[in-house]
Scaffold this motif. Sequence first.
Motif, PDB file in Angstrom:
ATOM      1  N   HIS A   1      49.893  41.039  10.120  1.00  0.00           N
ATOM      2  CA  HIS A   1      50.898  41.522   9.170  1.00  0.00           C
ATOM      3  C   HIS A   1      50.254  41.738   7.811  1.00  0.00           C
ATOM      4  CE1 HIS A   1      50.935  37.266   8.039  1.00  0.00           C
ATOM      5  NE2 HIS A   1      51.273  36.967   9.280  1.00  0.00           N
ATOM      6  N   GLU A   2      50.964  42.429   6.924  1.00  0.00           N
ATOM      7  CA  GLU A   2      50.432  42.779   5.616  1.00  0.00           C
ATOM      8  C   GLU A   2      50.398  41.581   4.675  1.00  0.00           C
ATOM      9  OE1 GLU A   2      49.365  45.822   4.561  1.00  0.00           O
ATOM     10  OE2 GLU A   2      49.673  46.775   6.517  1.00  0.00           O
ATOM     11  N   ARG A   3      51.281  40.633   4.853  1.00  0.00           N
ATOM     12  CA  ARG A   3      51.393  39.511   3.925  1.00  0.00           C
ATOM     13  C   ARG A   3      50.227  38.529   4.065  1.00  0.00           C
ATOM     14  NH1 ARG A   3      56.294  38.836   0.435  1.00  0.00           N
ATOM     15  NH2 ARG A   3      57.473  40.710   0.960  1.00  0.00           N
ATOM     16  N   TYR A   4      49.849  37.948   2.926  1.00  0.00           N
ATOM     17  CA  TYR A   4      48.946  36.797   2.930  1.00  0.00           C
ATOM     18  C   TYR A   4      49.778  35.578   3.326  1.00  0.00           C
ATOM     19  CZ  TYR A   4      45.775  39.745   0.172  1.00  0.00           C
ATOM     20  OH  TYR A   4      44.942  40.762  -0.268  1.00  0.00           O
ATOM     21  N   GLN A   5      49.180  34.668   4.068  1.00  0.00           N
ATOM     22  CA  GLN A   5      49.961  33.564   4.652  1.00  0.00           C
ATOM     23  C   GLN A   5      49.357  32.206   4.318  1.00  0.00           C
ATOM     24  OE1 GLN A   5      50.816  34.073   8.845  1.00  0.00           O
ATOM     25  NE2 GLN A   5      50.831  31.873   9.215  1.00  0.00           N
ATOM     26  N   LEU A   6      50.209  31.332   3.792  1.00  0.00           N
ATOM     27  CA  LEU A   6      49.854  29.929   3.595  1.00  0.00           C
ATOM     28  C   LEU A   6      50.737  29.105   4.517  1.00  0.00           C
ATOM     29  CD1 LEU A   6      48.335  27.693   1.947  1.00  0.00           C
ATOM     30  CD2 LEU A   6      50.352  27.646   0.450  1.00  0.00           C
ATOM     31  N   THR A   7      50.125  28.353   5.428  1.00  0.00           N
ATOM     32  CA  THR A   7      50.881  27.537   6.373  1.00  0.00           C
ATOM     33  C   THR A   7      50.551  26.065   6.164  1.00  0.00           C
ATOM     34  OG1 THR A   7      50.946  29.278   8.053  1.00  0.00           O
ATOM     35  CG2 THR A   7      51.330  27.026   8.806  1.00  0.00           C
ATOM     36  N   TYR A   8      51.587  25.269   5.982  1.00  0.00           N
ATOM     37  CA  TYR A   8      51.449  23.814   5.857  1.00  0.00           C
ATOM     38  C   TYR A   8      52.020  23.173   7.113  1.00  0.00           C
ATOM     39  CZ  TYR A   8      52.538  19.017   4.409  1.00  0.00           C
ATOM     40  OH  TYR A   8      52.644  17.643   4.351  1.00  0.00           O
ATOM     41  N   VAL A   9      51.227  22.330   7.792  1.00  0.00           N
ATOM     42  CA  VAL A   9      51.684  21.654   9.007  1.00  0.00           C
ATOM     43  C   VAL A   9      52.328  20.327   8.593  1.00  0.00           C
ATOM     44  CG1 VAL A   9      51.033  20.691  11.240  1.00  0.00           C
ATOM     45  CG2 VAL A   9      49.886  22.749  10.390  1.00  0.00           C
ATOM     46  N   GLU A  10      53.646  20.307   8.631  1.00  0.00           N
ATOM     47  CA  GLU A  10      54.387  19.111   8.232  1.00  0.00           C
ATOM     48  C   GLU A  10      54.357  18.050   9.331  1.00  0.00           C
ATOM     49  OE1 GLU A  10      58.763  18.241   6.323  1.00  0.00           O
ATOM     50  OE2 GLU A  10      58.676  19.428   8.167  1.00  0.00           O
ATOM     51  N   GLU A  11      54.409  18.505  10.578  1.00  0.00           N
ATOM     52  CA  GLU A  11      54.364  17.580  11.709  1.00  0.00           C
ATOM     53  C   GLU A  11      53.656  18.251  12.876  1.00  0.00           C
ATOM     54  OE1 GLU A  11      57.365  14.922  14.564  1.00  0.00           O
ATOM     55  OE2 GLU A  11      58.093  15.769  12.689  1.00  0.00           O
TER      56      GLU A  11
ATOM     57  N   LYS B   1      54.025  18.121  20.920  1.00  0.00           N
ATOM     58  CA  LYS B   1      55.427  18.099  21.339  1.00  0.00           C
ATOM     59  C   LYS B   1      56.335  18.696  20.277  1.00  0.00           C
ATOM     60  CE  LYS B   1      54.914  14.081  24.389  1.00  0.00           C
ATOM     61  NZ  LYS B   1      55.307  12.659  24.630  1.00  0.00           N
ATOM     62  N   THR B   2      56.028  18.432  19.028  1.00  0.00           N
ATOM     63  CA  THR B   2      56.816  18.953  17.915  1.00  0.00           C
ATOM     64  C   THR B   2      55.879  19.529  16.868  1.00  0.00           C
ATOM     65  OG1 THR B   2      58.519  17.267  18.247  1.00  0.00           O
ATOM     66  CG2 THR B   2      58.516  18.407  16.129  1.00  0.00           C
ATOM     67  N   VAL B   3      56.157  20.766  16.452  1.00  0.00           N
ATOM     68  CA  VAL B   3      55.387  21.395  15.392  1.00  0.00           C
ATOM     69  C   VAL B   3      56.366  21.883  14.324  1.00  0.00           C
ATOM     70  CG1 VAL B   3      53.778  23.222  14.749  1.00  0.00           C
ATOM     71  CG2 VAL B   3      53.590  22.141  16.999  1.00  0.00           C
ATOM     72  N   ASN B   4      56.274  21.298  13.133  1.00  0.00           N
ATOM     73  CA  ASN B   4      57.080  21.730  11.997  1.00  0.00           C
ATOM     74  C   ASN B   4      56.166  22.374  10.972  1.00  0.00           C
ATOM     75  OD1 ASN B   4      59.274  20.576  13.295  1.00  0.00           O
ATOM     76  ND2 ASN B   4      59.301  18.755  12.005  1.00  0.00           N
ATOM     77  N   LEU B   5      56.460  23.608  10.615  1.00  0.00           N
ATOM     78  CA  LEU B   5      55.623  24.363   9.689  1.00  0.00           C
ATOM     79  C   LEU B   5      56.427  24.823   8.484  1.00  0.00           C
ATOM     80  CD1 LEU B   5      53.848  26.779  12.229  1.00  0.00           C
ATOM     81  CD2 LEU B   5      53.060  24.528  11.479  1.00  0.00           C
ATOM     82  N   ILE B   6      55.789  24.776   7.314  1.00  0.00           N
ATOM     83  CA  ILE B   6      56.342  25.399   6.117  1.00  0.00           C
ATOM     84  C   ILE B   6      55.394  26.530   5.757  1.00  0.00           C
ATOM     85  CG2 ILE B   6      57.063  25.109   3.723  1.00  0.00           C
ATOM     86  CD1 ILE B   6      57.462  22.135   4.310  1.00  0.00           C
ATOM     87  N   ILE B   7      55.894  27.749   5.768  1.00  0.00           N
ATOM     88  CA  ILE B   7      55.062  28.939   5.596  1.00  0.00           C
ATOM     89  C   ILE B   7      55.470  29.665   4.329  1.00  0.00           C
ATOM     90  CG2 ILE B   7      54.363  31.141   6.645  1.00  0.00           C
ATOM     91  CD1 ILE B   7      55.235  29.874   9.369  1.00  0.00           C
ATOM     92  N   ALA B   8      54.497  30.000   3.500  1.00  0.00           N
ATOM     93  CA  ALA B   8      54.729  30.836   2.321  1.00  0.00           C
ATOM     94  C   ALA B   8      53.997  32.149   2.538  1.00  0.00           C
ATOM     95  CB  ALA B   8      54.236  30.147   1.052  1.00  0.00           C
ATOM     96  N   LEU B   9      54.695  33.248   2.338  1.00  0.00           N
ATOM     97  CA  LEU B   9      54.125  34.577   2.573  1.00  0.00           C
ATOM     98  C   LEU B   9      54.112  35.358   1.260  1.00  0.00           C
ATOM     99  CD1 LEU B   9      56.016  34.920   5.878  1.00  0.00           C
ATOM    100  CD2 LEU B   9      53.563  35.247   5.738  1.00  0.00           C
TER     101      LEU B   9
END
Length: 266
Positions: free
Chosen positions: A43-53, A88-96
């Motif tokens: 995708h065109e957006r730059y992506q910052l992904t934080y793995v919360e869990e 089993k569980t993946v929680n992500l906070i994504i900033a685009l």
Amino acid sequence: MQNANSKCGLSENKEGQFEDNIQTNAYVWYDKNWQHDDYVHTHERYQLTYVEEGYQYFHIEEKTYLVPQNHVIWIPTKKEHRISSESKTVNLIIALFKIVPQQDFYQNVHVFSAPNVLKEMILYAQKWDKLLTKNEEQAAFLNAILTSLPNFCQENNSLQIPVPADSRLIPVCDYINKNYQYAFEIEELANLAQMSVRSLQRIFKQKTNITLQKYLQLIRILKSIELLDSKEYTLSQIAHLVGYKSLSAFSTSYFAVIQEKPKLRK
């Protein structure tokens, strides 16, 4: 709400390719119990992904990046990537982000542990989850995160697992991935590659920038992270399952890669 043909607010017109109709320069997308696709996308957006869990693997070009809990990954625009996880569980906070500063930092992939300040900033930004319209506070706050990233980044190159393009090395890597818990002689690996031990060591280092011993260590520690995430074993059991003779040896190796001591997930 996100529909079947949308990911993080972006419209998927055909598999793996996204159209961006969002006007705001930056926004936040919180995904609880993340369900990933198993194909490459861009995708065109730059992506910052934080793995919360949990933890996440990002497959980008000839490398696989492990992003454990409380770590972030920065992915530049138009960079093809695929994600996977056995957690089993993946929680992500994504900033685009649509526009980023003109620095080399933003044009390369980065993986690093989120220092407390950055972690708290990302968690605070979650209050704008899926807000796709212009908001002055959101814009200013996300821009502060964006411009501070190079200062927060303490790169951990140990979280990068090379995927060699040389076909002779593929059987070697496959063997290590399947038999990492056992001790084996390097002659076995040389036979798989159909070359001498010396040639294998030289070519493997040349193609991956790490030694065979370092590759084995990385695979063992990555597997231990999966076992830690399962919450089914003690630290001593995990040490044994991934091929270490003692908990102390495992802890030392784990710290060398992850830069923190192993601990059981709550």
